[in-house]
Design a protein around this motif. Structure first.
Motif, PDB file in Angstrom:
ATOM      1  N   GLN A 137      52.140  34.992  73.006  1.00 39.05           N
ATOM      2  CA  GLN A 137      53.001  35.360  72.115  1.00 39.05           C
ATOM      3  C   GLN A 137      52.942  35.102  71.027  1.00 39.05           C
ATOM      4  OE1 GLN A 137      57.046  35.797  73.136  1.00 39.05           O
ATOM      5  NE2 GLN A 137      55.986  35.903  71.610  1.00 39.05           N
ATOM      6  N   VAL A 138      51.428  34.191  70.592  1.00 42.28           N
ATOM      7  CA  VAL A 138      51.145  33.862  69.158  1.00 42.28           C
ATOM      8  C   VAL A 138      50.465  35.471  68.645  1.00 42.28           C
ATOM      9  CG1 VAL A 138      50.151  32.387  67.994  1.00 42.28           C
ATOM     10  CG2 VAL A 138      51.270  31.488  69.219  1.00 42.28           C
ATOM     11  N   VAL A 139      49.301  35.492  69.196  1.00 41.16           N
ATOM     12  CA  VAL A 139      48.910  36.155  68.855  1.00 41.16           C
ATOM     13  C   VAL A 139      49.144  37.935  68.490  1.00 41.16           C
ATOM     14  CG1 VAL A 139      46.990  38.622  69.696  1.00 41.16           C
ATOM     15  CG2 VAL A 139      46.529  35.819  70.408  1.00 41.16           C
ATOM     16  N   ASP A 140      49.005  37.915  66.783  1.00 45.24           N
ATOM     17  CA  ASP A 140      49.148  38.986  66.206  1.00 45.24           C
ATOM     18  C   ASP A 140      48.592  40.473  66.375  1.00 45.24           C
ATOM     19  OD1 ASP A 140      50.587  40.959  63.933  1.00 45.24           O
ATOM     20  OD2 ASP A 140      52.002  39.242  63.066  1.00 45.24           O
ATOM     21  N   ARG A 141      48.324  40.966  66.742  1.00 43.88           N
ATOM     22  CA  ARG A 141      47.259  42.483  66.775  1.00 43.88           C
ATOM     23  C   ARG A 141      47.217  42.879  65.368  1.00 43.88           C
ATOM     24  NH1 ARG A 141      49.298  41.341  71.907  1.00 43.88           N
ATOM     25  NH2 ARG A 141      48.239  41.773  73.549  1.00 43.88           N
ATOM     26  N   ALA A 142      48.941  42.703  65.336  1.00 44.20           N
ATOM     27  CA  ALA A 142      48.800  44.187  63.791  1.00 44.20           C
ATOM     28  C   ALA A 142      47.981  43.307  62.643  1.00 44.20           C
ATOM     29  CB  ALA A 142      50.130  44.750  63.699  1.00 44.20           C
ATOM     30  N   LYS A 166      32.712  38.171  64.784  1.00 44.97           N
ATOM     31  CA  LYS A 166      33.104  36.919  64.065  1.00 44.97           C
ATOM     32  C   LYS A 166      34.010  36.463  62.807  1.00 44.97           C
ATOM     33  CE  LYS A 166      30.350  33.295  61.569  1.00 44.97           C
ATOM     34  NZ  LYS A 166      29.480  32.935  60.563  1.00 44.97           N
ATOM     35  N   ARG A 167      34.128  37.100  62.326  1.00 42.92           N
ATOM     36  CA  ARG A 167      35.620  37.737  61.780  1.00 42.92           C
ATOM     37  C   ARG A 167      37.084  38.043  62.594  1.00 42.92           C
ATOM     38  NH1 ARG A 167      39.390  35.807  58.133  1.00 42.92           N
ATOM     39  NH2 ARG A 167      39.796  36.769  57.591  1.00 42.92           N
ATOM     40  N   GLU A 168      36.692  38.953  63.281  1.00 44.60           N
ATOM     41  CA  GLU A 168      37.978  38.955  64.331  1.00 44.60           C
ATOM     42  C   GLU A 168      38.742  38.162  65.539  1.00 44.60           C
ATOM     43  OE1 GLU A 168      38.789  41.567  68.271  1.00 44.60           O
ATOM     44  OE2 GLU A 168      37.094  42.160  67.644  1.00 44.60           O
ATOM     45  N   PHE A 169      37.026  36.388  65.573  1.00 47.13           N
ATOM     46  CA  PHE A 169      37.854  35.055  65.851  1.00 47.13           C
ATOM     47  C   PHE A 169      37.785  34.457  65.270  1.00 47.13           C
ATOM     48  CE2 PHE A 169      36.098  37.052  70.191  1.00 47.13           C
ATOM     49  CZ  PHE A 169      37.010  36.632  70.678  1.00 47.13           C
ATOM     50  N   GLU A 170      37.308  34.408  63.981  1.00 47.64           N
ATOM     51  CA  GLU A 170      38.069  33.458  63.375  1.00 47.64           C
ATOM     52  C   GLU A 170      39.500  33.586  62.392  1.00 47.64           C
ATOM     53  OE1 GLU A 170      34.324  33.122  59.813  1.00 47.64           O
ATOM     54  OE2 GLU A 170      35.452  34.539  59.668  1.00 47.64           O
ATOM     55  N   VAL A 171      39.611  35.236  62.211  1.00 45.81           N
ATOM     56  CA  VAL A 171      41.815  35.452  62.330  1.00 45.81           C
ATOM     57  C   VAL A 171      42.419  34.656  63.744  1.00 45.81           C
ATOM     58  CG1 VAL A 171      42.883  37.044  62.430  1.00 45.81           C
ATOM     59  CG2 VAL A 171      40.984  37.402  60.884  1.00 45.81           C
ATOM     60  N   LEU A 172      41.358  34.984  64.720  1.00 39.71           N
ATOM     61  CA  LEU A 172      42.485  34.975  65.807  1.00 39.71           C
ATOM     62  C   LEU A 172      42.913  32.813  66.483  1.00 39.71           C
ATOM     63  CD1 LEU A 172      40.476  36.806  69.056  1.00 39.71           C
ATOM     64  CD2 LEU A 172      43.530  36.898  68.094  1.00 39.71           C
ATOM     65  N   GLN A 173      41.526  32.548  66.062  1.00 37.14           N
ATOM     66  CA  GLN A 173      41.302  30.183  65.577  1.00 37.14           C
ATOM     67  C   GLN A 173      42.218  30.278  64.566  1.00 37.14           C
ATOM     68  OE1 GLN A 173      38.255  29.441  63.478  1.00 37.14           O
ATOM     69  NE2 GLN A 173      37.995  27.323  64.470  1.00 37.14           N
ATOM     70  N   VAL A 207      42.081  24.728  68.142  1.00 35.86           N
ATOM     71  CA  VAL A 207      41.198  26.294  68.468  1.00 35.86           C
ATOM     72  C   VAL A 207      39.871  25.918  68.116  1.00 35.86           C
ATOM     73  CG1 VAL A 207      40.312  28.939  69.010  1.00 35.86           C
ATOM     74  CG2 VAL A 207      42.894  27.571  69.528  1.00 35.86           C
ATOM     75  N   GLN A 208      39.257  26.436  68.347  1.00 34.07           N
ATOM     76  CA  GLN A 208      37.554  26.371  67.854  1.00 34.07           C
ATOM     77  C   GLN A 208      36.956  27.334  68.305  1.00 34.07           C
ATOM     78  OE1 GLN A 208      36.437  23.570  65.752  1.00 34.07           O
ATOM     79  NE2 GLN A 208      38.299  22.566  66.139  1.00 34.07           N
ATOM     80  N   ILE A 209      35.688  27.538  68.002  1.00 36.00           N
ATOM     81  CA  ILE A 209      35.688  28.822  68.161  1.00 36.00           C
ATOM     82  C   ILE A 209      33.844  28.780  67.774  1.00 36.00           C
ATOM     83  CG2 ILE A 209      36.757  30.712  66.791  1.00 36.00           C
ATOM     84  CD1 ILE A 209      35.163  30.812  65.199  1.00 36.00           C
TER      85      ILE A 209
END
Length: 534
Positions: free
Chosen positions: A311-316, A386-393, A404-406
């Motif tokens: 519900q939180v993740v903003d794919r766009a 790495k950047r993708e997971f930083e944005v998800l975090q 959240v930690q990555i």
């Protein structure tokens, strides 16, 4: 002349090359010096993965791209997409109305690299071997509908299936069904190291450094008999530590072509200005990225936690910030361009909403913030991961509902850890084994899924997957496929994020680049040749 080549979809599952500007054709020519192809894929033998190139074990796009050049399969996926066609086989087809008996007749004159004949017994040996070994990679799951394999003389082989499987011809085009020489591959154990022997269009010599392949040299197999036309005599697949080093080698002329994985910045730069004598080839892709959950782990065992993440993740926003127009948000495991796709996650969750996520957690009695670690691989899908997971975090932590930690890990350690259940939440990519919705669902959700996931839904496993496979007309299977996707959106054992395009950059005297990759990201080295610069 510098040019950009676009490979555009003519229809679902088919690709048609369109060349912008002038300068030669992609017909190719054999001969000349070796064509050097750069990749950031690494092929490493370790204690946990001692046999990375054994067809009974290999199950990632990099190793499959080695095997597809060397180990022949009965069927093959055409370079432009569509239904599989005979390769080592002269003919193949279902011989019953229920799609449970599939028979193939081998071509005349097939031989392995040592000169011994390829026989129906070798086909049976190869398939039975993969099923018997049941490697922890999960690749044998592709053959799970096989009951028995029967031979009729030296040329005919019959597969008796446990249940109807309209996708079976596709499965026979994958490397796990590759035909190996019984003299080279033990019956009950994997073949360790980097040697590969088959009857495919090339033979392989692997040059190694410190337990990893630094260069894979593919030499045209003079004894090859099959459906492919080989347009060169030799190709060298060169592994680079990172995309920047690979790009520099292309600019200097040390390599002729580079493929996976270029960075988003490289693609953007090459798209705007390819540089002198370099072409960028852009084509639709069926690659997806997703988060997976260990549904038995205490942190994400409660469904509401997984639903709140969804519900939180903003794919766009994720795609925009990391990949730009090189990817698109994805709301199902099945890509939007594949028959049977449904936007199940959008239908279930709509736009990102912290308040809705909080309500889900409150109703389940979950205290916030929920502490999670998201794991990703540092070297398999490119530097942008790495950047993708930083944005998800950032997205999850900004909600106030998660802490959240990555954590990034190299692929050769990441995969064994994931398979042992060491991660609660992790990110991976999926390059389809074949372009059918079944291949985006069954490998994740069936009883022997490749993720080793504890998630099991009996309706999906016992009813919906078998029901969808009974439909030779894949459009007619959409009802079952949609039901599966809706269940996944509700239970969230996996969370789809995006689907991407694919790119190749090459010196402009290299021909055949429009077909260097097919729509399942298969590297088709035989298509490459030397021509005249534009």
């Amino acid at each position: 002349m510098n040019r950009k080549t676009l490979v555009l979809p003519a229809m679902a599952g088919l690709l048609a090359p369109v060349l912008a500007a002038c300068g030669g054709s992609d017909s190719g020519s054999s001969g000349g010096n070796a064509i050097a192809v750069g990749t950031t894929d690494r092929f490493t033998a370790t204690k946990d993965v001692p046999a990375p190139l054994d067809p009974a074990y290999a199950y990632d796009v990099g190793t499959w791209n080695v095997l597809r050049q060397t180990v022949q399969t009965l069927m093959i996926q055409p370079k432009g997409g569509g239904q599989p066609v005979p390769e080592a086989a002269q003919s193949c087809g279902f011989t019953d109305s229920g799609n449970e008996r599939y028979a193939c007749k081998l071509r005349d004159g097939l031989t392995f690299s040592d000169g011994s004949p390829v026989t129906a017994n070798a086909v049976k040996y190869s398939v039975d071997r993969a099923l018997a070994i049941q490697a922890d990679s999960g690749v044998a799951g592709l053959l799970s509908t096989i009951d028995t394999v029967e031979t009729q003389g030296d040329k005919e082989v019959v597969f008796h299936l446990k249940t109807s499987d309209a996708t079976f011809p596709y499965k026979l085009s994958t490397p796990v069904a590759g035909i190996v020489n019984p003299a080279d591959y033990p019956k009950d154990k994997l073949r360790e190291g980097f040697s590969v022997d088959g009857s495919g269009p090339y033979t392989l010599k692997a040059e190694t450094e410190g337990g990893s392949v630094s260069k894979a040299v593919f030499t045209k197999n003079p004894s090859y008999k099959g459906s492919l036309t080989v347009n060169n005599d030799k190709v060298e697949l060169v592994s680079f530590d990172n995309a920047d080093a690979m790009g520099a080698a292309l600019e200097k002329g040390d390599i002729d072509l580079m493929t996976r994985t270029m960075t988003p910045d490289q693609v953007k730069k090459l798209s705007a200005d390819p540089g002198k004598n370099i072409d960028l080839v852009e084509m639709p892709g069926l690659e997806i990225r997703y988060l997976a959950f260990n549904t038995s782990a205490p942190t994400v065992k409660t469904k509401a936690v997984r639903q709140a993440v969804a519900q939180v993740v903003d794919r766009a926003a994720l795609v925009s910030q990391v990949y730009g127009d090189q990817a698109e948000p994805l709301y199902s495991l099945v890509p939007a361009t594949v028959t049977g796709h449904s936007n199940s996650f959008f239908n279930t969750y709509g736009d990102p909403s912290t308040s809705k996520a909080k309500s889900l957690l409150d109703k389940a009695g979950i205290s916030t913030p929920v502490k999670l670690t998201l794991h990703y691989t540092t070297d398999h899908y490119g530097a942008a991961t790495k950047r993708e997971f930083e944005v998800l975090q950032q997205q999850l932590n900004a909600s106030g509902l998660f802490d959240v930690q990555i954590q990034g890990t190299a692929w050769d350690a990441f995969v064994p850890a994931q398979r042992k259940g060491s991660y609660d939440v992790w990110g991976m990519g999926w390059f389809p084994d074949f372009p059918d919705a079944d291949n985006y669902l069954a490998p994740f959700l069936d009883k022997d899924n490749f993720l080793k996931s504890p998630y099991h839904n009996s309706d999906i496993i016992n009813h919906l997957i078998p029901q969808s496979r009974r439909q030779a007309d894949r459009l007619a299977a959409s009802g079952s496929l949609t039901d599966i996707q809706d269940i996944v959106a509700d239970d969230v054992p996996v969370l789809p994020l995006w689907q991407g395009k694919q790119y190749v950059a090459a010196r402009d005297d290299v021909t055949g680049t429009a077909y260097a990759l097919n729509n399942t990201s298969t590297l088709q080295l035989w298509e490459l040749g030397r021509g005249v610069s534009g």
